[in-house]
Design a protein around this motif. Sequence first.
Motif, PDB file in Angstrom:
ATOM      1  N   GLY A 157       0.705  -1.199   0.117  1.00  0.00           N
ATOM      2  CA  GLY A 157       0.093  -0.068  -0.144  1.00  0.00           C
ATOM      3  C   GLY A 157       0.646   1.237   0.155  1.00  0.00           C
ATOM      4  O   GLY A 157       0.317   2.378  -0.114  1.00  0.00           O
ATOM      5  N   ALA A 158       2.169   1.361  -0.203  1.00  0.00           N
ATOM      6  CA  ALA A 158       2.978   2.395  -0.117  1.00  0.00           C
ATOM      7  C   ALA A 158       2.683   3.161  -1.431  1.00  0.00           C
ATOM      8  O   ALA A 158       2.724   2.467  -2.632  1.00  0.00           O
ATOM      9  CB  ALA A 158       4.422   2.061   0.185  1.00  0.00           C
ATOM     10  N   LEU A 159       2.793   4.382  -1.610  1.00  0.00           N
ATOM     11  CA  LEU A 159       2.771   5.196  -2.699  1.00  0.00           C
ATOM     12  C   LEU A 159       3.922   6.027  -3.070  1.00  0.00           C
ATOM     13  O   LEU A 159       4.369   6.886  -2.262  1.00  0.00           O
ATOM     14  CB  LEU A 159       1.462   6.108  -2.595  1.00  0.00           C
ATOM     15  CG  LEU A 159       0.264   5.558  -2.510  1.00  0.00           C
ATOM     16  CD1 LEU A 159      -0.926   6.610  -2.329  1.00  0.00           C
ATOM     17  CD2 LEU A 159      -0.095   4.497  -3.457  1.00  0.00           C
ATOM     18  N   ILE A 160       4.649   5.687  -3.919  1.00  0.00           N
ATOM     19  CA  ILE A 160       5.795   6.564  -4.423  1.00  0.00           C
ATOM     20  C   ILE A 160       5.510   7.388  -5.625  1.00  0.00           C
ATOM     21  O   ILE A 160       4.942   6.711  -6.735  1.00  0.00           O
ATOM     22  CB  ILE A 160       6.834   5.320  -5.031  1.00  0.00           C
ATOM     23  CG1 ILE A 160       7.196   4.594  -3.596  1.00  0.00           C
ATOM     24  CG2 ILE A 160       8.304   6.384  -5.164  1.00  0.00           C
ATOM     25  CD1 ILE A 160       7.787   5.240  -2.548  1.00  0.00           C
ATOM     26  N   ASP A 161       5.189   8.387  -5.553  1.00  0.00           N
ATOM     27  CA  ASP A 161       4.683   9.287  -6.588  1.00  0.00           C
ATOM     28  C   ASP A 161       5.798   9.638  -7.675  1.00  0.00           C
ATOM     29  O   ASP A 161       6.958   9.008  -7.751  1.00  0.00           O
ATOM     30  CB  ASP A 161       4.498  11.045  -6.094  1.00  0.00           C
ATOM     31  CG  ASP A 161       3.318  11.529  -6.952  1.00  0.00           C
ATOM     32  OD1 ASP A 161       2.892  11.154  -7.860  1.00  0.00           O
ATOM     33  OD2 ASP A 161       2.924  12.860  -6.304  1.00  0.00           O
ATOM     34  N   HIS A 162       5.467  10.496  -8.853  1.00  0.00           N
ATOM     35  CA  HIS A 162       6.376  10.501  -9.894  1.00  0.00           C
ATOM     36  C   HIS A 162       7.699  11.444  -9.640  1.00  0.00           C
ATOM     37  O   HIS A 162       7.810  11.952  -8.548  1.00  0.00           O
ATOM     38  CB  HIS A 162       5.776  11.229 -11.168  1.00  0.00           C
ATOM     39  CG  HIS A 162       5.270  12.947 -10.719  1.00  0.00           C
ATOM     40  ND1 HIS A 162       6.338  13.685 -10.852  1.00  0.00           N
ATOM     41  CD2 HIS A 162       4.080  13.386 -10.210  1.00  0.00           C
ATOM     42  CE1 HIS A 162       5.672  14.913 -10.271  1.00  0.00           C
ATOM     43  NE2 HIS A 162       4.600  14.536  -9.982  1.00  0.00           N
ATOM     44  N   ASP A 163       8.867  11.088 -10.413  1.00  0.00           N
ATOM     45  CA  ASP A 163       9.974  11.432 -10.451  1.00  0.00           C
ATOM     46  C   ASP A 163      10.882  11.544  -8.784  1.00  0.00           C
ATOM     47  O   ASP A 163      11.525  12.184  -8.405  1.00  0.00           O
ATOM     48  CB  ASP A 163       9.837  13.270 -10.521  1.00  0.00           C
ATOM     49  CG  ASP A 163       9.454  13.179 -12.081  1.00  0.00           C
ATOM     50  OD1 ASP A 163      10.044  12.437 -13.006  1.00  0.00           O
ATOM     51  OD2 ASP A 163       8.473  13.974 -12.359  1.00  0.00           O
ATOM     52  N   CYS A 164      10.506  10.099  -8.095  1.00  0.00           N
ATOM     53  CA  CYS A 164      11.017  10.063  -7.021  1.00  0.00           C
ATOM     54  C   CYS A 164      12.248   9.033  -7.208  1.00  0.00           C
ATOM     55  O   CYS A 164      12.389   8.363  -8.220  1.00  0.00           O
ATOM     56  CB  CYS A 164      10.300   9.412  -5.848  1.00  0.00           C
ATOM     57  SG  CYS A 164       9.106  10.303  -5.473  1.00  0.00           S
ATOM     58  N   VAL A 165      13.307   9.248  -6.291  1.00  0.00           N
ATOM     59  CA  VAL A 165      14.415   8.089  -6.253  1.00  0.00           C
ATOM     60  C   VAL A 165      14.235   7.694  -4.910  1.00  0.00           C
ATOM     61  O   VAL A 165      14.693   8.368  -3.881  1.00  0.00           O
ATOM     62  CB  VAL A 165      15.767   8.734  -6.541  1.00  0.00           C
ATOM     63  CG1 VAL A 165      16.952   7.995  -6.406  1.00  0.00           C
ATOM     64  CG2 VAL A 165      15.620   9.449  -7.959  1.00  0.00           C
TER      65      VAL A 165
END
Length: 183
Positions: A121-129
């Motif tokens: 259920g974790a959310l990593i949004d756009h343009d993340c490292v």
Amino acid sequence: MARLLVLGAGGYGRTVAEAAAGLFEEIAFLDDRAAAALGPCVDYEKWKGIYQYAYPAFGNNELRRKWLEVLEQAGFQLPVIVHPRAWVSPSAVTEPGSVVLAMACVGAASRVCRGAIINMGALIDHDCVVGPCVHAGPGAVVKAGNHLEPGEKVESGEVRERKEYVACTPCLLYTSPSPRDCS
């Protein structure tokens, strides 16, 4: 189809095995205490010819980092494990030794580095490292443009605010993942 050796038969190890079930012909465990394991973790070299892939399923980021190095030096390949109910953008990059669990989401042009865990259920949004051996706990939210440092932990339910704005050069056709890397 290849075979996977999972070091650690605890809760995280069993979760990894379930996420990887459709990706491997056989999955077995090494564990220092579990009766159902093939043997203790230090016996990993005995299994090199039988299991092509190995993954250290330890929630401790530093311990996982050390074991990733040991297993790779021993000749095992590190898998990329993405649960069938997770979503990873086609423009995102998942490096060997990374895991994305059920109902997690990795957004456009993001990078999940070696040994990172994107938990349920974790959310990593756009343009993340998501740096090497980072653990984004269940339900964690990492907002756009963040760079998580190696070994960092984003706790369950935590919302990681944007540290900096990352401006992108607009283009008409997106053709490759973000040039940012995991160093």
